[in-house]
Design a protein around this motif. Sequence first.
Motif, PDB file in Angstrom:
ATOM      1  N   PHE A 342     158.944  47.653  20.895  1.00  7.82           N
ATOM      2  CA  PHE A 342     158.671  48.808  20.961  1.00  7.82           C
ATOM      3  C   PHE A 342     159.882  49.522  22.234  1.00  7.82           C
ATOM      4  CE2 PHE A 342     157.484  52.412  23.550  1.00  7.82           C
ATOM      5  CZ  PHE A 342     156.641  53.345  22.666  1.00  7.82           C
ATOM      6  N   ILE A 343     160.084  48.485  23.437  1.00  6.44           N
ATOM      7  CA  ILE A 343     160.990  48.810  24.209  1.00  6.44           C
ATOM      8  C   ILE A 343     162.442  48.740  23.580  1.00  6.44           C
ATOM      9  CG2 ILE A 343     162.084  47.919  26.504  1.00  6.44           C
ATOM     10  CD1 ILE A 343     159.154  47.119  27.202  1.00  6.44           C
ATOM     11  N   LYS A 344     162.663  47.933  22.840  1.00  2.00           N
ATOM     12  CA  LYS A 344     164.082  47.601  22.415  1.00  2.00           C
ATOM     13  C   LYS A 344     164.328  49.095  21.225  1.00  2.00           C
ATOM     14  CE  LYS A 344     164.805  42.856  21.818  1.00  2.00           C
ATOM     15  NZ  LYS A 344     163.950  42.244  22.703  1.00  2.00           N
ATOM     16  N   ASN A 345     163.428  49.593  20.863  1.00  2.06           N
ATOM     17  CA  ASN A 345     163.485  50.677  19.742  1.00  2.06           C
ATOM     18  C   ASN A 345     163.374  52.118  20.464  1.00  2.06           C
ATOM     19  OD1 ASN A 345     163.638  49.758  16.876  1.00  2.06           O
ATOM     20  ND2 ASN A 345     162.373  48.549  17.780  1.00  2.06           N
ATOM     21  N   LYS A 346     162.477  51.950  21.476  1.00  2.00           N
ATOM     22  CA  LYS A 346     162.201  53.473  22.066  1.00  2.00           C
ATOM     23  C   LYS A 346     162.515  53.709  23.498  1.00  2.00           C
ATOM     24  CE  LYS A 346     160.034  56.238  19.847  1.00  2.00           C
ATOM     25  NZ  LYS A 346     160.521  57.302  19.068  1.00  2.00           N
ATOM     26  N   GLY A 347     162.967  52.454  24.218  1.00  2.04           N
ATOM     27  CA  GLY A 347     163.262  52.286  25.560  1.00  2.04           C
ATOM     28  C   GLY A 347     162.141  52.418  26.584  1.00  2.04           C
ATOM     29  N   ALA A 348     162.360  52.314  27.946  1.00  2.39           N
ATOM     30  CA  ALA A 348     161.609  52.351  28.916  1.00  2.39           C
ATOM     31  C   ALA A 348     160.676  53.546  29.058  1.00  2.39           C
ATOM     32  CB  ALA A 348     162.201  51.654  30.053  1.00  2.39           C
ATOM     33  N   GLU A 349     161.492  54.545  29.101  1.00  2.00           N
ATOM     34  CA  GLU A 349     160.700  55.955  29.391  1.00  2.00           C
ATOM     35  C   GLU A 349     159.589  56.114  28.300  1.00  2.00           C
ATOM     36  OE1 GLU A 349     161.968  60.590  29.760  1.00  2.00           O
ATOM     37  OE2 GLU A 349     163.480  59.109  29.987  1.00  2.00           O
ATOM     38  N   ALA A 350     159.728  55.877  26.870  1.00  2.00           N
ATOM     39  CA  ALA A 350     158.793  56.137  26.173  1.00  2.00           C
ATOM     40  C   ALA A 350     157.764  54.980  26.172  1.00  2.00           C
ATOM     41  CB  ALA A 350     159.490  55.911  24.903  1.00  2.00           C
ATOM     42  N   PHE A 351     157.966  54.064  26.714  1.00  2.00           N
ATOM     43  CA  PHE A 351     157.068  52.894  26.804  1.00  2.00           C
ATOM     44  C   PHE A 351     156.115  53.266  28.333  1.00  2.00           C
ATOM     45  CE2 PHE A 351     155.154  48.774  28.688  1.00  2.00           C
ATOM     46  CZ  PHE A 351     154.660  48.252  27.479  1.00  2.00           C
ATOM     47  N   GLN A 352     156.631  53.900  29.290  1.00  5.47           N
ATOM     48  CA  GLN A 352     156.102  54.435  30.290  1.00  5.47           C
ATOM     49  C   GLN A 352     155.016  55.707  29.998  1.00  5.47           C
ATOM     50  OE1 GLN A 352     155.813  53.220  33.700  1.00  5.47           O
ATOM     51  NE2 GLN A 352     153.963  54.653  33.529  1.00  5.47           N
ATOM     52  N   GLU A 353     155.262  56.603  28.839  1.00  4.07           N
ATOM     53  CA  GLU A 353     154.675  57.433  28.421  1.00  4.07           C
ATOM     54  C   GLU A 353     153.356  57.112  27.743  1.00  4.07           C
ATOM     55  OE1 GLU A 353     157.080  59.918  25.823  1.00  4.07           O
ATOM     56  OE2 GLU A 353     158.325  60.620  27.561  1.00  4.07           O
ATOM     57  N   ARG A 354     153.541  55.897  26.830  1.00  4.90           N
ATOM     58  CA  ARG A 354     152.470  55.049  26.449  1.00  4.90           C
ATOM     59  C   ARG A 354     151.439  54.563  27.352  1.00  4.90           C
ATOM     60  NH1 ARG A 354     152.910  54.188  20.637  1.00  4.90           N
ATOM     61  NH2 ARG A 354     154.163  55.784  19.883  1.00  4.90           N
TER      62      ARG A 354
END
Length: 590
Positions: A342-354
Amino acid sequence: MYYPDELIEEVRARNDIVDVVSGYVRLQKKGASYFGLCPFHNEKSPSFSVSPTKQMYYCFGCGAGGNVFTFLMNYENDTFPEAVKVLADRAGIKLPEIEYSQEMKKTESKKAVLLEINKEAAKYFYYQLRAPQGKTGYRYMTERQLTDETMKKFGIGYSNKFSDDLVKYLKQKGYSDELIVQAGLGIFDEKRGTHDKFWNRVMFPIQDINHRVIAFGGRVMGEGEPKYLNSPETMIFDKSRNLYGLNFARSSRRENIILCEGYMDVISMHQAGFTQAVASLGTAFTAGQANLLRRFTDTVILSYDSDGAGVKAALRAIGILREVGLTGKVLNLEPYKDPDEFIKNKGAEAFQERLDRAENSFFFEIRMLERDFDTKDPEEKTKFHREIAKKLCAFSEEVERENYIEAVADKYHIGFESLRSMVNSYAAKTGLAQPLQRPKSGIQKKNTPQDSIKRSQRLLLTWLAEEPQLYPKIEKYISAEDFTEELYQKVAGHLLEGLKSGVCEPASIVSLFEDEEEQREVAGLFNTKLIEMENEQAKEKAFHDVLLAVKKNSYEYHMQQLSGDVNALKLAVEGKKALEELSKTHISLK
C-alpha cells in the motif's frame, strides 16, 4: 556476581522508579503517586501504583510489589545481578568489569552468554550484507525500496551462501558447538556436524524491548521454502511473548500501535514515519503478546493481509485484544494486500488517511459475518440478526452492551427494542451478559482479631513511610518490638532506625530481603491503603487510633509471654506505661 551493598544502593538511588517503570507501563499521575494497568496480571482498570516518594511499586489487585530491582527481575525475568547491571548502565555507573575468559564463558550465566552469542551473530550478519559477498542481499533490500538508514536502524544483515560460515566465526570467538546450537544459530547432525541454521538469506535481528538481540528471522530471496525461517525458541527467546519492532514502537509516542504480520511491513511503515508498527513472530497473535502491547497503548490497529487468511487472523486477534481490555480497530488496505504494498503505491499520506478511518473491530466482525448470509432473503436476514444478538452478548458491561445495541440497530436498520429483546433472550438462555449480582444483605465476612492486628501494624508502617515527619512526635511511644509479626518487626526495625537519623527509604529496605515472596509482602507493608479523611481533625483521630491499637496489641502480646521471660516483663511494663500516656495524649499531624 557479588556487588557491595553501597554500590547496589547507589544504583537504586540513581534510577528513579517512575522513569524506569514508565518505560514499560503507561502511567498517569493521581495525587502523589502514578497509576497504570498492572503488567503482572490482566485488569481493565488501573490498580498498579508507583510512588516517587517511596521509590516503590505496588499492585492493589494482585499484590505484586517491590523496588526498581524487583520490577526488572519480575518483568524481564532477570536475575538480581542482571537487574543491577541494566540499571547501572542506565545510570552511567561503572560496575566491576567481568572479563569473559574461555573458562568463564562456560560457567557464567547461560542467559548472558546466549545474548552475547546473538549479539556477535548480528554483527557478523550486518557486516556480510555490506561486504562483496552480500551484494545479492543488499540489492534485494534496495529493490524493496529500503534506505541505508532504515537497514542500519533495524540491523538488517545477510547470511552467506556457505552453510558453515557463522559457526566457524563463532567458534573462533571461543563459543562451543553446544552453545551455538542452544542459541538457535546452529544445527547438529551426524553427517555434517554443527552447521549454520541460516544461509543465503537476508537477516532480520529480533530484539527485545531493551534492544537486546534475542533471535533472528531470515528471508529467502526469490523462490524457496520456507519463505521465512525463524530462530527456534531458546532460553532467551519466547516468540509468544515478544513482538518485532516493539523496541522502537514503545517510544513512538503515538496514540495507537499498528499490529501487522511481517517484518517487511513493520520496516516499511517505520521508514514511512509510522514508528508505532510491530509484528508477531511467525506465529499467530497470542495473549502474551496482547498483554505486552497493553503496557504501551490502549488501542491496537490490525493491519493484516486482506486475503482470507489475513481476515481469519484478524478475527482471532480481535478476540484476544478484547479479552485483555484493549480497543481493537481494523485497517482496510484494499485493493492492496499489505501495508508494504500500500505505502509503495499510495504513499504515507494515503496510509494515514486509512489509519484515521480504521474500522471498529466489532463492526468488522459483523461485516465479515454478513458475508455468510443472503440478507435479501427474510429468513437468512433473520438468522444474521440472531448471530448479531449472540455476539452482542459478549459485552458483559451493561452500558457498553447498550451502546453497541444502539449503534448496530442504527447501522443495520434493526429496531432497537427488538434487538435488545433478542440479546436479553440469548443472554438469559446462555448465562452470558448477566447483570451484576449484588448481595441480598450487607453481611460480609468479619475480620478475625489477628487480621485487625496485622492491619493496624501495616497502616502504621505505611503512614510513617508516607509522612516520615510524624516519627519524632511518636518516637517515645513506638519501637520495633511493638510489631508482633516477625516480618513486620524486621521491617519496622529498619524503618525506625532510618527515621531516627532522618532517612526514610522504604525501597532500600526491600533489597534487604532475598526471598521474592518476602519482597512482595514488604512492599505491601508500605502500601496499605489509608482511608481518605474529611479534615485534619478526622485524620489525627485515625492516626491516634492506629497508634493506640498497635501499642495495645503489643502490651497484650508481651503480657502473654511473661512466663520466665524477663525481657517480656520489661516490655510489658514499659508498654503499659506508654499506653496509658498515649491514651491521654493528642498528637498533631502538622
